[in-house]
Design a protein around this motif. Structure first.
Motif, short mmCIF file in Angstrom:
data_model
loop_
_atom_site.label_atom_id
_atom_site.label_comp_id
_atom_site.label_asym_id
_atom_site.label_seq_id
_atom_site.Cartn_x
_atom_site.Cartn_y
_atom_site.Cartn_z
N PHE A 50 0.90 -1.11 -0.12
CA PHE A 50 0.04 -0.02 -0.26
C PHE A 50 0.98 1.10 0.17
O PHE A 50 1.93 1.35 0.61
CB PHE A 50 -1.03 -0.01 1.25
N ASP A 51 0.45 2.10 -0.79
CA ASP A 51 1.03 3.48 -0.57
C ASP A 51 0.54 4.24 0.46
O ASP A 51 -0.16 3.74 1.27
CB ASP A 51 1.14 4.12 -2.08
N GLU A 52 1.08 5.53 0.65
CA GLU A 52 0.59 6.42 1.80
C GLU A 52 -0.91 6.76 1.60
O GLU A 52 -1.43 7.00 2.79
CB GLU A 52 1.52 7.56 2.04
N GLU A 53 -1.50 6.62 0.44
CA GLU A 53 -3.00 6.92 0.37
C GLU A 53 -3.76 5.57 0.45
O GLU A 53 -4.94 5.61 -0.02
CB GLU A 53 -3.24 7.45 -1.11
N ARG A 54 -3.02 4.49 0.70
CA ARG A 54 -3.73 3.24 0.72
C ARG A 54 -4.19 2.54 -0.39
O ARG A 54 -5.40 2.04 -0.44
CB ARG A 54 -4.77 3.13 1.70
N VAL A 55 -3.42 3.16 -1.51
CA VAL A 55 -3.63 2.48 -2.89
C VAL A 55 -2.80 1.11 -3.00
O VAL A 55 -1.64 1.54 -2.79
CB VAL A 55 -3.51 3.54 -4.02
N LEU A 56 -3.13 0.04 -3.25
CA LEU A 56 -2.43 -1.20 -3.53
C LEU A 56 -1.60 -0.81 -4.91
O LEU A 56 -2.17 -0.85 -5.85
CB LEU A 56 -3.14 -2.23 -3.34
N ARG A 57 -0.34 -0.87 -4.65
CA ARG A 57 0.66 -0.78 -5.98
C ARG A 57 1.37 -2.23 -6.36
O ARG A 57 1.82 -2.88 -4.98
CB ARG A 57 1.50 0.27 -5.62
N PHE A 58 1.77 -2.56 -7.33
CA PHE A 58 2.30 -3.82 -7.66
C PHE A 58 3.66 -3.49 -8.15
O PHE A 58 3.90 -2.39 -8.79
CB PHE A 58 1.27 -4.15 -9.05
N TYR A 59 4.51 -4.46 -7.88
CA TYR A 59 5.86 -4.23 -8.04
C TYR A 59 6.44 -5.76 -8.67
O TYR A 59 6.02 -6.70 -8.12
CB TYR A 59 6.87 -3.92 -6.99
N SER A 60 7.37 -5.69 -9.51
CA SER A 60 8.03 -7.05 -10.06
C SER A 60 9.15 -7.44 -8.88
O SER A 60 9.34 -8.76 -9.27
CB SER A 60 8.47 -7.09 -11.40
N SER A 61 9.34 -6.97 -8.11
CA SER A 61 10.19 -7.70 -6.94
C SER A 61 10.20 -6.63 -5.67
O SER A 61 10.06 -5.49 -5.84
CB SER A 61 11.66 -7.75 -7.39
N ARG A 62 10.87 -7.19 -4.54
CA ARG A 62 11.04 -6.35 -3.33
C ARG A 62 11.89 -5.18 -3.52
O ARG A 62 11.88 -4.23 -2.91
CB ARG A 62 11.48 -7.26 -2.31
N ASP B 136 8.70 1.54 -4.01
CA ASP B 136 9.15 2.98 -3.91
C ASP B 136 8.01 3.76 -3.86
O ASP B 136 8.05 5.02 -3.89
CB ASP B 136 9.86 3.20 -5.12
N GLY B 137 6.63 3.22 -3.62
CA GLY B 137 5.63 3.95 -3.43
C GLY B 137 4.85 4.27 -4.92
O GLY B 137 3.94 5.16 -4.90
N LYS B 138 5.59 3.84 -6.01
CA LYS B 138 5.30 4.55 -7.15
C LYS B 138 4.98 3.43 -8.39
O LYS B 138 4.89 3.48 -9.52
CB LYS B 138 6.43 5.36 -7.90
N GLY B 139 4.58 2.06 -7.79
CA GLY B 139 4.27 1.04 -8.56
C GLY B 139 3.08 1.17 -9.49
O GLY B 139 2.36 2.24 -9.24
N THR B 140 2.64 0.21 -10.09
CA THR B 140 1.53 0.15 -10.86
C THR B 140 0.35 0.06 -9.83
O THR B 140 0.64 -0.90 -9.13
CB THR B 140 1.63 -0.70 -11.82
N LYS B 141 -0.84 0.52 -9.96
CA LYS B 141 -1.90 0.28 -9.33
C LYS B 141 -2.32 -1.06 -9.69
O LYS B 141 -2.39 -1.57 -10.61
CB LYS B 141 -3.09 1.53 -9.70
N TYR B 142 -2.74 -1.71 -8.42
CA TYR B 142 -2.90 -3.14 -8.49
C TYR B 142 -4.27 -3.51 -8.80
O TYR B 142 -5.22 -2.90 -7.98
CB TYR B 142 -2.39 -3.91 -7.25
N TRP B 143 -4.63 -4.04 -9.96
CA TRP B 143 -6.10 -4.43 -10.44
C TRP B 143 -6.15 -5.80 -10.16
O TRP B 143 -5.38 -6.66 -10.91
CB TRP B 143 -6.39 -3.93 -11.73
N ILE B 144 -7.14 -6.55 -9.59
CA ILE B 144 -7.33 -7.84 -9.26
C ILE B 144 -7.92 -8.41 -10.36
O ILE B 144 -9.18 -7.91 -11.07
CB ILE B 144 -8.04 -8.07 -7.91
N SER B 145 -7.34 -9.60 -11.19
CA SER B 145 -7.92 -10.14 -12.24
C SER B 145 -8.27 -11.63 -11.86
O SER B 145 -7.96 -12.14 -10.74
CB SER B 145 -6.94 -9.99 -13.32
N ASN B 146 -8.82 -12.17 -13.12
CA ASN B 146 -9.17 -13.69 -12.92
C ASN B 146 -7.73 -14.50 -12.58
O ASN B 146 -7.87 -15.45 -11.92
CB ASN B 146 -9.61 -14.51 -14.32
N GLU B 147 -6.61 -13.94 -12.61
CA GLU B 147 -5.40 -14.76 -12.72
C GLU B 147 -5.14 -14.73 -11.26
O GLU B 147 -4.33 -15.54 -10.49
CB GLU B 147 -4.14 -14.21 -13.42
N ASP B 148 -5.54 -13.82 -10.42
CA ASP B 148 -5.14 -13.76 -9.07
C ASP B 148 -5.90 -14.59 -8.25
O ASP B 148 -5.76 -14.81 -7.05
CB ASP B 148 -5.48 -12.25 -8.56
#
Length: 123
Positions: A29-41, A45-57
């Protein structure tokens, strides 16, 4: 450490924590509680892609990466009445409450384990 479904992970993840799936993909989660997606730990940095839940998840399994602190910080938190845990290399956790810390022996934990363990503070 138990594996979590995507829904359980979202419910349990706190700001400042990172969750990682079985393939190494991470969310935080970023500081605004938006879940962000990253390819690794390493990329968090708080600037990842906004995470959208899909069927794959639907079948994804996650683990929340503990936020480790020093032994000294863990003991300060313990003195404030908080529960602390130590973690072994294989993510086995040991809970330390007042009784256990007041009755430490060589059989419960060694001095070397105390200094070299990974510690967390539970809220």
């Amino acid at each position: 450490m138990d594996k979590l479904t995507t829904g359980q992970m979202i419910d349990q993840l706190k700001i400042g924590e990172v969750a990682e799936d079985e393939n190494g993909w991470c969310v935080a989660f970023d500081e605004e509680r938006v879940l962000r997606f990253y390819s690794s730990r390493d990329e968090i940095d708080g600037k990842g892609t906004k995470y959208w839940i899909s069927n794959e998840d639907t079948n994804a399994k996650w683990r929340i990466i503990p936020k480790f602190v020093s032994f000294e910080k863990a003991i300060r938190a313990f003195k404030e009445g908080k529960l602390i845990k130590s973690w072994t290399d294989n993510d086995y956790e040991i809970h330390y409450g007042e009784y256990l810390l007041n009755n430490l022996t060589e059989e419960t934990i060694t001095f070397n384990e105390i200094l070299n363990a990974k510690w967390t503070i539970e809220d």
